[in-house]
Design an enzyme around this catalytic site. Structure first.
Site, mmCIF file in Angstrom:
data_model
loop_
_atom_site.group_PDB
_atom_site.id
_atom_site.type_symbol
_atom_site.label_atom_id
_atom_site.label_comp_id
_atom_site.label_asym_id
_atom_site.label_seq_id
_atom_site.Cartn_x
_atom_site.Cartn_y
_atom_site.Cartn_z
ATOM 1 N N LEU A 10 -46.725 57.930 -52.427
ATOM 2 C CA LEU A 10 -46.918 59.273 -51.654
ATOM 3 C C LEU A 10 -47.481 60.418 -52.669
ATOM 4 O O LEU A 10 -47.003 61.544 -52.547
ATOM 5 C CB LEU A 10 -45.677 59.777 -51.024
ATOM 6 C CG LEU A 10 -45.102 58.634 -49.925
ATOM 7 C CD1 LEU A 10 -43.903 58.959 -49.455
ATOM 8 C CD2 LEU A 10 -46.183 58.566 -48.809
ATOM 9 N N GLY A 14 -51.738 59.483 -50.408
ATOM 10 C CA GLY A 14 -50.867 58.843 -49.626
ATOM 11 C C GLY A 14 -49.997 59.665 -48.755
ATOM 12 O O GLY A 14 -49.926 59.700 -47.430
ATOM 13 N N ARG A 33 -42.118 54.890 -55.221
ATOM 14 C CA ARG A 33 -41.368 54.381 -56.288
ATOM 15 C C ARG A 33 -40.247 55.503 -56.562
ATOM 16 O O ARG A 33 -39.250 54.994 -56.743
ATOM 17 C CB ARG A 33 -42.450 54.210 -57.497
ATOM 18 C CG ARG A 33 -41.316 53.516 -58.640
ATOM 19 C CD ARG A 33 -42.514 53.580 -59.791
ATOM 20 N NE ARG A 33 -43.262 54.612 -60.225
ATOM 21 C CZ ARG A 33 -44.039 54.312 -61.350
ATOM 22 N NH1 ARG A 33 -44.253 53.369 -62.041
ATOM 23 N NH2 ARG A 33 -44.782 55.649 -61.645
ATOM 24 N N SER A 128 -62.626 57.099 -48.100
ATOM 25 C CA SER A 128 -63.475 58.279 -49.082
ATOM 26 C C SER A 128 -63.059 59.543 -48.256
ATOM 27 O O SER A 128 -62.855 59.601 -47.045
ATOM 28 C CB SER A 128 -64.928 57.795 -48.800
ATOM 29 O OG SER A 128 -65.570 59.062 -49.565
ATOM 30 N N LYS A 182 -67.138 50.542 -50.180
ATOM 31 C CA LYS A 182 -66.485 51.795 -50.883
ATOM 32 C C LYS A 182 -67.147 52.003 -52.113
ATOM 33 O O LYS A 182 -67.495 53.101 -52.540
ATOM 34 C CB LYS A 182 -64.790 52.035 -51.015
ATOM 35 C CG LYS A 182 -64.642 53.005 -51.649
ATOM 36 C CD LYS A 182 -64.909 54.242 -51.073
ATOM 37 C CE LYS A 182 -64.353 55.646 -51.594
ATOM 38 N NZ LYS A 182 -63.734 55.733 -52.723
ATOM 39 N N HIS A 185 -70.621 53.034 -52.080
ATOM 40 C CA HIS A 185 -70.768 54.475 -51.446
ATOM 41 C C HIS A 185 -70.645 55.339 -52.920
ATOM 42 O O HIS A 185 -71.499 56.373 -52.844
ATOM 43 C CB HIS A 185 -69.599 54.407 -50.455
ATOM 44 C CG HIS A 185 -69.167 56.002 -50.307
ATOM 45 N ND1 HIS A 185 -68.538 56.829 -51.045
ATOM 46 C CD2 HIS A 185 -69.424 56.878 -49.256
ATOM 47 C CE1 HIS A 185 -68.352 57.990 -50.907
ATOM 48 N NE2 HIS A 185 -68.951 58.117 -49.617
ATOM 49 N N ASN A 186 -69.609 55.147 -53.613
ATOM 50 C CA ASN A 186 -69.522 55.905 -54.845
ATOM 51 C C ASN A 186 -70.620 55.889 -55.688
ATOM 52 O O ASN A 186 -70.951 56.943 -56.259
ATOM 53 C CB ASN A 186 -68.401 55.420 -55.565
ATOM 54 C CG ASN A 186 -66.975 55.882 -54.755
ATOM 55 O OD1 ASN A 186 -66.984 56.092 -53.481
ATOM 56 N ND2 ASN A 186 -65.946 55.923 -55.574
ATOM 57 N N GLU A 189 -73.127 57.972 -54.345
ATOM 58 C CA GLU A 189 -72.678 59.268 -54.560
ATOM 59 C C GLU A 189 -73.062 59.683 -55.796
ATOM 60 O O GLU A 189 -73.701 60.846 -56.097
ATOM 61 C CB GLU A 189 -71.240 59.303 -54.345
ATOM 62 C CG GLU A 189 -70.489 60.722 -54.739
ATOM 63 C CD GLU A 189 -69.016 60.408 -54.740
ATOM 64 O OE1 GLU A 189 -68.590 59.946 -53.578
ATOM 65 O OE2 GLU A 189 -68.317 60.779 -55.680
HETATM 66 P P1 NBP Z 1 -52.370 58.420 -58.251
HETATM 67 O O1 NBP Z 1 -53.551 57.279 -58.551
HETATM 68 O O2 NBP Z 1 -52.268 59.223 -59.186
HETATM 69 O O3 NBP Z 1 -51.126 57.620 -58.260
HETATM 70 C C1 NBP Z 1 -49.933 57.966 -57.900
HETATM 71 C C2 NBP Z 1 -49.134 57.182 -57.340
HETATM 72 O O4 NBP Z 1 -48.846 55.694 -57.664
HETATM 73 C C3 NBP Z 1 -47.575 57.554 -57.069
HETATM 74 O O5 NBP Z 1 -47.176 57.430 -55.662
HETATM 75 C C4 NBP Z 1 -46.908 56.820 -58.215
HETATM 76 O O6 NBP Z 1 -45.615 56.724 -57.932
HETATM 77 C C5 NBP Z 1 -47.513 55.421 -57.923
HETATM 78 N N1 NBP Z 1 -47.303 54.418 -58.954
HETATM 79 C C6 NBP Z 1 -48.043 54.069 -60.115
HETATM 80 BR BR1 NBP Z 1 -48.555 55.547 -61.029
HETATM 81 N N2 NBP Z 1 -47.357 53.183 -60.767
HETATM 82 C C7 NBP Z 1 -46.637 52.703 -59.908
HETATM 83 C C8 NBP Z 1 -45.830 51.538 -60.038
HETATM 84 N N3 NBP Z 1 -46.066 50.430 -61.050
HETATM 85 N N4 NBP Z 1 -45.223 50.843 -58.838
HETATM 86 C C9 NBP Z 1 -45.160 51.937 -57.880
HETATM 87 N N5 NBP Z 1 -46.019 53.021 -57.500
HETATM 88 C C10 NBP Z 1 -46.649 53.214 -58.769
HETATM 89 O O7 NBP Z 1 -52.440 58.709 -56.758
HETATM 90 P P2 NBP Z 1 -53.533 59.365 -55.727
HETATM 91 O O8 NBP Z 1 -54.591 60.357 -56.541
HETATM 92 O O9 NBP Z 1 -52.820 59.957 -54.434
HETATM 93 O O10 NBP Z 1 -54.698 58.108 -55.435
HETATM 94 C C11 NBP Z 1 -54.154 57.094 -54.844
HETATM 95 C C12 NBP Z 1 -55.281 55.885 -54.645
HETATM 96 O O11 NBP Z 1 -56.296 56.617 -54.069
HETATM 97 C C13 NBP Z 1 -55.743 55.708 -56.104
HETATM 98 O O12 NBP Z 1 -56.220 54.231 -56.093
HETATM 99 C C14 NBP Z 1 -57.412 56.469 -55.977
HETATM 100 O O13 NBP Z 1 -58.076 55.876 -56.813
HETATM 101 C C15 NBP Z 1 -57.501 56.417 -54.690
HETATM 102 N N6 NBP Z 1 -58.380 57.487 -54.186
HETATM 103 C C16 NBP Z 1 -57.943 58.976 -54.531
HETATM 104 C C17 NBP Z 1 -58.782 59.837 -54.190
HETATM 105 C C18 NBP Z 1 -58.459 61.089 -54.812
HETATM 106 O O14 NBP Z 1 -59.350 62.249 -54.367
HETATM 107 N N7 NBP Z 1 -57.438 61.344 -55.561
HETATM 108 C C19 NBP Z 1 -60.025 59.687 -53.305
HETATM 109 C C20 NBP Z 1 -60.416 58.391 -52.875
HETATM 110 C C21 NBP Z 1 -59.277 57.301 -53.361
HETATM 111 P P3 NBP Z 1 -44.389 57.693 -58.651
HETATM 112 O O15 NBP Z 1 -44.512 59.049 -57.863
HETATM 113 O O16 NBP Z 1 -43.086 57.045 -58.714
HETATM 114 O O17 NBP Z 1 -44.947 57.847 -60.155
#
Ligand code: NBP
Length: 477
Positions: A10, A14, A33, A128, A182, A185-186, A189
């Site tokens: 989350l 998320g 987590r 995306s 996806k 797509h990137n 981009e």
């Molecule tokens: P992050 O990529 O920063 O990940 C943080 C999340 O991963 C937190 O919920 C964290 O839990 C959890 N986590 C980690 Br780190 N290690 C873990 C483990 N060993 N077990 C369980 N949970 C774990 O989050 P985000 O920026 O929201 O991106 C999420 C996904 O979406 C990524 O794959 C990213 O590439 C993709 N994405 C992101 C974007 C964007 O614009 N940010 C766009 C499109 C796709 P915690 O809270 O306990 O640390």
């Protein structure tokens, strides 16, 4: 009451996906987590819908209706495997794990195969649109087993962006197909951004325009055939003035482009598939070059020579010509990206409908653009189209653009302004249309030093010339 869908992980993405499901009337199970994030979501946004927060994975799973739909939105890589290992033992036959993070498609293929063995559905879904998209409607590219889409698709379609009431979400194909698409797509981009940056650079240096004026130009292009999210935000970025210095924002930002890796993955996959995605590759390399501080400093210190730019040095209407060059180069980059999708689809037996990909990219994602309608139409007319460049619309666009495109590439070369995107797109175009390529000479060289053989234009078979022998006779092999 049980939840229709659950989200574990989350952080920003998320959390926003969970809120999006809840805003569409679904009851959403929540897990992270670290429980703090779960609590924070409920405290701040609990009023937006029905959430069932859980501290433990067991309670989270128990709060879901069957078949369970668990969206994983954690940092891609080892965290995804850790989450899968935690949840898979708690799930039952027919339940679904949906990885909505930016996984590599080969990881998704591996995970899907392993979970299929255990009777679970694993759906690698490309999402995306960043944070805003996740909340207000992303473009969603789910892969995984076709049958899982019956139970999952309607929920994803609910939260996806819509164009004329149609969701930007479709079942892409089995196993890693969604994450592959996806990734491309990137990659596209990256190419789009590089081309826009080159257009800006030429308008600035050769056109002598200030960023605010270029913002106006991009603003007007945005109402034309180039109309797209990336053109729109480019105008916004160019308008921005740095509060501290009063200078244009673009002039106070360090000119070293960073990357998180999906562009690189696209090029790596293209190399393996043998698809010439030169536009995407040049854009990944251009970022790498910009980031090569040591090499750039060495070049500056050595004073590598080149022309100094003469403003106004362009034979023609620079702004109009750059618009043409940008459009034509963009067509090439998309043609290459779609060719890569088709090649992978064939390699992995995914049966991807390329027109459907263009359709679900029309909104919600970063490359959303009017332009994609034409790509969809091109594949609707000819599903087996060898390259987008031969579709009527694109053929006529490129024919109309080519003189201007050549002038722009020539100006860039003469003025010493790097335009690898424009130049490589033009080289690709000319390569594709060439009646004869110097590849024949390369075949000769290969045969000379390595006896690699060659084929002839006038008869079938493989041949080798005995280069060391008297008279250099040819033998059929
Ligand atoms: P992050 O990529 O920063 O990940 C943080 C999340 O991963 C937190 O919920 C964290 O839990 C959890 N986590 C980690 Br780190 N290690 C873990 C483990 N060993 N077990 C369980 N949970 C774990 O989050 P985000 O920026 O929201 O991106 C999420 C996904 O979406 C990524 O794959 C990213 O590439 C993709 N994405 C992101 C974007 C964007 O614009 N940010 C766009 C499109 C796709 P915690 O809270 O306990 O640390």
């Amino acid at each position: 009451e049980k939840a229709q869908i659950g989200v574990t992980g989350l952080a920003v993405m998320g959390r926003n996906l969970a809120r999006n499901f809840a805003r569409h009337g679904h009851t959403v199970a929540l897990h992270n987590r670290t429980y703090g994030r779960t609590k924070e979501l409920v405290d701040e946004f609990g009023h937006e819908g029905r959430f069932i927060p859980s501290e433990s994975a067991e309670d989270f799973v128990a709060s879901l209706e069957r078949p369970r739909r668990v969206v994983i939105m954690v940092k891609a890589g080892a965290p995804t495997d850790a989450v899968i290992d935690e949840f898979a033992p708690l799930l039952e036959t027919g339940d679904m794990l949906i990885d909505a993070g930016n996984a590599h498609y080969l990881d998704t293929r591996r995970r899907e195969a392993a979970l299929r063995e255990r009777g679970l559905h694993f759906v690698g879904a490309g999402v995306s649109g960043g944070e805003e998209g996740a909340l207000h409607g992303p473009s969603i590219m789910p892969g995984g087993p076709r049958e899982s889409y019956d139970a999952l698709g309607p929920l994803l379609e609910d939260i996806a962006a819509k164009v004329d009431g149609e969701p930007c979400c479709v079942h892409v194909g089995p196993d890693g197909a969604g994450h592959f698409v996806k990734m491309v797509h990137n990659g596209i981009e990256y190419a789009d951004m590089q081309l826009i940056a080159e257009a800006y650079d030429l308008l600035r240096q050769v056109g002598g325009h200030q960023p605010a004026e270029i913002a106006q130009i991009f603003g007007s292009w945005n109402s034309g055939r180039l109309g797209s999210y990336l053109i729109e935000i480019t105008a916004e970025v160019l308008k921005q003035v740095d509060a501290a210095s009063g200078k244009p924002f673009v002039d106070v930002v360090l000119d070293q482009a960073e990357q998180k890796g999906t562009g690189r993955w696209t090029v790596q996959a293209a190399l393996d598939l043998g698809v010439p995605v030169s536009g995407i590759a040049e854009s990944v390399f251009a970022r790498a070059l910009s980031g090569g501080a040591a090499e750039r400093k060495a070049a500056a210190d050595a004073g590598l020579p080149g022309p100094s730019v003469t403003a106004g040095a362009h034979s023609g209407d620079l702004t109009a010509d750059v618009e043409q060059a940008l459009f034509a180069s963009k067509i090439v980059a998309y043609a290459q990206g779609f060719q890569q999708i088709q090649a992978a689809s064939k390699e992995y037996g995914w049966s991807i409908d390329p027109g459907a990909m263009a359709k679900i990219w029309r909104d919600g994602c970063i490359i959303r653009a009017k332009f994609l309608d034409h790509i969809k139409q091109a594949y609707d007319k000819a599903p087996e189209l060898a390259t987008l460049l031969v579709d009527d619309y694109f053929l006529s666009a490129v024919s109309g653009a080519q003189d201007a495109w050549r002038r722009v590439v020539a100006t860039a070369a003469q003025q010493g302004i790097p335009a690898p995107g424009f130049a490589s797109a033009l080289a690709y175009y000319d390569g594709l249309r060439a009646a004869r390529l110097p590849a024949a000479l390369i075949q000769g060289q290969r045969d000379f030093f390595g006896a690699h053989t060659y084929r002839r234009v006038d008869k079938p078979g493989s041949f080798h010339t005995l280069w060391a022998a008297d008279g250099r006779p040819e033998v059929e092999v």
